[in-house]
Scaffold this motif. Structure first.
Motif, mmCIF file in Angstrom:
data_model
loop_
_atom_site.group_PDB
_atom_site.id
_atom_site.type_symbol
_atom_site.label_atom_id
_atom_site.label_comp_id
_atom_site.label_asym_id
_atom_site.label_seq_id
_atom_site.Cartn_x
_atom_site.Cartn_y
_atom_site.Cartn_z
ATOM 1 N N ASP A 165 33.636 65.080 120.893
ATOM 2 C CA ASP A 165 32.481 64.673 120.089
ATOM 3 C C ASP A 165 32.822 64.528 118.606
ATOM 4 O OD1 ASP A 165 31.152 64.857 122.481
ATOM 5 O OD2 ASP A 165 30.410 66.888 122.097
ATOM 6 N N THR A 166 33.597 65.463 118.087
ATOM 7 C CA THR A 166 33.931 65.403 116.657
ATOM 8 C C THR A 166 35.095 64.451 116.410
ATOM 9 O OG1 THR A 166 33.204 67.697 116.448
ATOM 10 C CG2 THR A 166 34.492 66.796 114.621
ATOM 11 N N LEU A 167 36.152 64.594 117.209
ATOM 12 C CA LEU A 167 37.337 63.775 116.978
ATOM 13 C C LEU A 167 37.317 62.474 117.774
ATOM 14 C CD1 LEU A 167 40.029 66.605 116.832
ATOM 15 C CD2 LEU A 167 38.695 65.596 114.972
ATOM 16 N N GLN A 168 36.323 62.326 118.652
ATOM 17 C CA GLN A 168 36.108 61.052 119.371
ATOM 18 C C GLN A 168 37.266 60.662 120.283
ATOM 19 O OE1 GLN A 168 33.146 58.709 118.725
ATOM 20 N NE2 GLN A 168 32.484 60.810 118.416
ATOM 21 N N LEU A 169 37.946 61.665 120.828
ATOM 22 C CA LEU A 169 38.979 61.385 121.822
ATOM 23 C C LEU A 169 38.398 61.748 123.187
ATOM 24 C CD1 LEU A 169 42.319 62.617 120.212
ATOM 25 C CD2 LEU A 169 41.477 60.278 120.467
ATOM 26 N N THR A 170 37.993 60.733 123.922
ATOM 27 C CA THR A 170 37.222 60.995 125.143
ATOM 28 C C THR A 170 38.060 60.919 126.416
ATOM 29 O OG1 THR A 170 36.557 58.673 125.111
ATOM 30 C CG2 THR A 170 35.026 60.263 124.125
ATOM 31 N N GLY A 171 39.385 60.879 126.254
ATOM 32 C CA GLY A 171 40.232 60.925 127.447
ATOM 33 C C GLY A 171 40.184 62.276 128.130
ATOM 34 N N THR A 172 39.910 63.322 127.383
ATOM 35 C CA THR A 172 39.744 64.660 127.962
ATOM 36 C C THR A 172 38.339 64.737 128.556
ATOM 37 O OG1 THR A 172 41.228 65.590 126.292
ATOM 38 C CG2 THR A 172 39.776 67.132 127.451
ATOM 39 N N HIS A 173 38.268 65.021 129.847
ATOM 40 C CA HIS A 173 36.975 64.953 130.546
ATOM 41 C C HIS A 173 36.340 66.330 130.721
ATOM 42 C CE1 HIS A 173 38.222 60.874 132.486
ATOM 43 N NE2 HIS A 173 37.882 60.774 131.218
ATOM 44 N N VAL A 174 35.050 66.294 130.991
ATOM 45 C CA VAL A 174 34.307 67.518 131.323
ATOM 46 C C VAL A 174 33.748 67.340 132.730
ATOM 47 C CG1 VAL A 174 32.349 68.989 130.759
ATOM 48 C CG2 VAL A 174 33.676 67.922 128.925
ATOM 49 N N LEU A 227 46.639 67.428 115.991
ATOM 50 C CA LEU A 227 46.208 66.806 117.240
ATOM 51 C C LEU A 227 47.046 65.558 117.491
ATOM 52 C CD1 LEU A 227 43.956 66.884 119.493
ATOM 53 C CD2 LEU A 227 42.891 65.070 118.169
ATOM 54 N N ASN A 228 47.780 65.587 118.579
ATOM 55 C CA ASN A 228 48.654 64.454 118.930
ATOM 56 C C ASN A 228 49.505 64.035 117.732
ATOM 57 O OD1 ASN A 228 47.481 64.545 121.457
ATOM 58 N ND2 ASN A 228 45.930 63.029 120.937
ATOM 59 N N GLY A 229 49.992 65.050 117.018
ATOM 60 C CA GLY A 229 50.921 64.803 115.920
ATOM 61 C C GLY A 229 50.281 64.529 114.573
ATOM 62 N N VAL A 230 48.943 64.517 114.529
ATOM 63 C CA VAL A 230 48.250 64.199 113.277
ATOM 64 C C VAL A 230 47.421 65.405 112.840
ATOM 65 C CG1 VAL A 230 46.557 62.667 112.179
ATOM 66 C CG2 VAL A 230 48.129 61.762 113.922
ATOM 67 N N ALA A 231 47.535 65.790 111.569
ATOM 68 C CA ALA A 231 46.743 66.914 111.063
ATOM 69 C C ALA A 231 45.276 66.496 110.972
ATOM 70 C CB ALA A 231 47.267 67.332 109.695
ATOM 71 N N ARG A 232 44.403 67.299 111.559
ATOM 72 C CA ARG A 232 42.964 67.013 111.516
ATOM 73 C C ARG A 232 42.247 68.281 111.077
ATOM 74 N NH1 ARG A 232 41.799 62.416 114.839
ATOM 75 N NH2 ARG A 232 39.765 62.556 113.823
ATOM 76 N N SER A 233 41.232 68.129 110.256
ATOM 77 C CA SER A 233 40.449 69.291 109.869
ATOM 78 C C SER A 233 38.979 68.918 109.917
ATOM 79 C CB SER A 233 40.838 69.792 108.484
ATOM 80 O OG SER A 233 40.602 68.802 107.528
ATOM 81 N N ALA A 234 38.149 69.928 110.128
ATOM 82 C CA ALA A 234 36.711 69.677 110.231
ATOM 83 C C ALA A 234 35.974 70.999 110.126
ATOM 84 C CB ALA A 234 36.382 69.002 111.560
ATOM 85 N N GLU A 235 34.702 70.889 109.785
ATOM 86 C CA GLU A 235 33.797 72.043 109.834
ATOM 87 C C GLU A 235 33.179 72.081 111.218
ATOM 88 O OE1 GLU A 235 32.077 74.041 107.293
ATOM 89 O OE2 GLU A 235 33.622 73.594 105.806
ATOM 90 N N VAL A 236 33.238 73.234 111.862
ATOM 91 C CA VAL A 236 32.639 73.334 113.202
ATOM 92 C C VAL A 236 31.747 74.572 113.273
ATOM 93 C CG1 VAL A 236 34.540 72.180 114.396
ATOM 94 C CG2 VAL A 236 34.598 74.661 114.124
ATOM 95 N N GLU A 237 30.751 74.471 114.118
ATOM 96 C CA GLU A 237 29.984 75.675 114.423
ATOM 97 C C GLU A 237 30.884 76.618 115.205
ATOM 98 O OE1 GLU A 237 25.813 75.663 115.653
ATOM 99 O OE2 GLU A 237 26.025 73.492 115.736
#
Ligand code: FES
Ligand code: FES
Length: 156
Positions: free
Chosen positions: A29-38, A8-18
């Protein structure tokens, strides 16, 4: 639950997701990057547009598990340090926004449009923006921004 890994944006990120988690929810919500809107959650407005492996996609339309292994870029990954991406610069110069809610998605969609069509025709601009809804601007300055972004990118 599934374990996923994305760049993500050049950084490896991993997580458990449903398994039912939408990519946009994972990003916000998980990665806390809120620039992407809904704006709609139903694939209509384009406010949630991000790049997955270089292509613009509506992240409310994709499951996070489908992005496992992918390279994802959000609006937060577009600038280089203090230097705006040419599409961001063009929107700023041409006042291609009012409230700004649609803008992150617009910028991501336009960047992909210009990747595919560096010198877009009016029809290509219209087609490229048809998945992104703006309630404020009437699109005139957004179209100006696209043309200006094409100029800025050609000059790089
Ligand atoms: S929130 Fe994804 S298209 Fe509207
Ligand atoms: S600037 Fe307000 S929705 Fe586009």
């Amino acid at each position: 639950m599934s374990k996923i890994q994305i760049t993500l944006n050049g950084v490896a990120r991993s997580a458990e997701v449903e398994d039912r988690t939408l990519l946009v929810s994972f990003i916000r919500d998980t990665l806390q990057l809120t620039g992407t809107h809904v704006g709609c959650d139903t694939t209509q407005c384009g406010a949630c547009t991000v790049h997955v492996d270089g292509r613009a996609i509506k992240s409310c339309t994709m499951l996070a598990v489908q992005a496992d292994g992918a390279t994802v870029t959000t609006i937060e990954g577009m600038a280089t340090g203090e230097t705006l991406h040419p599409v961001q610069q063009a929107f700023s110069e041409c006042h291609g926004l009012q409230c700004g809610y649609c803008t992150p998605g617009m910028v991501m969609a336009v960047a992909d449009l210009l990747r595919r069509h560096p010198h877009p025709t009016d029809a290509q601009i219209e087609h490229g923006l048809e998945g992104n809804i703006c309630r404020c601007t009437g699109y005139v300055n957004i179209v100006r921004s696209v043309r200006r972004a094409a100029e800025l990118m050609a000059a790089r």
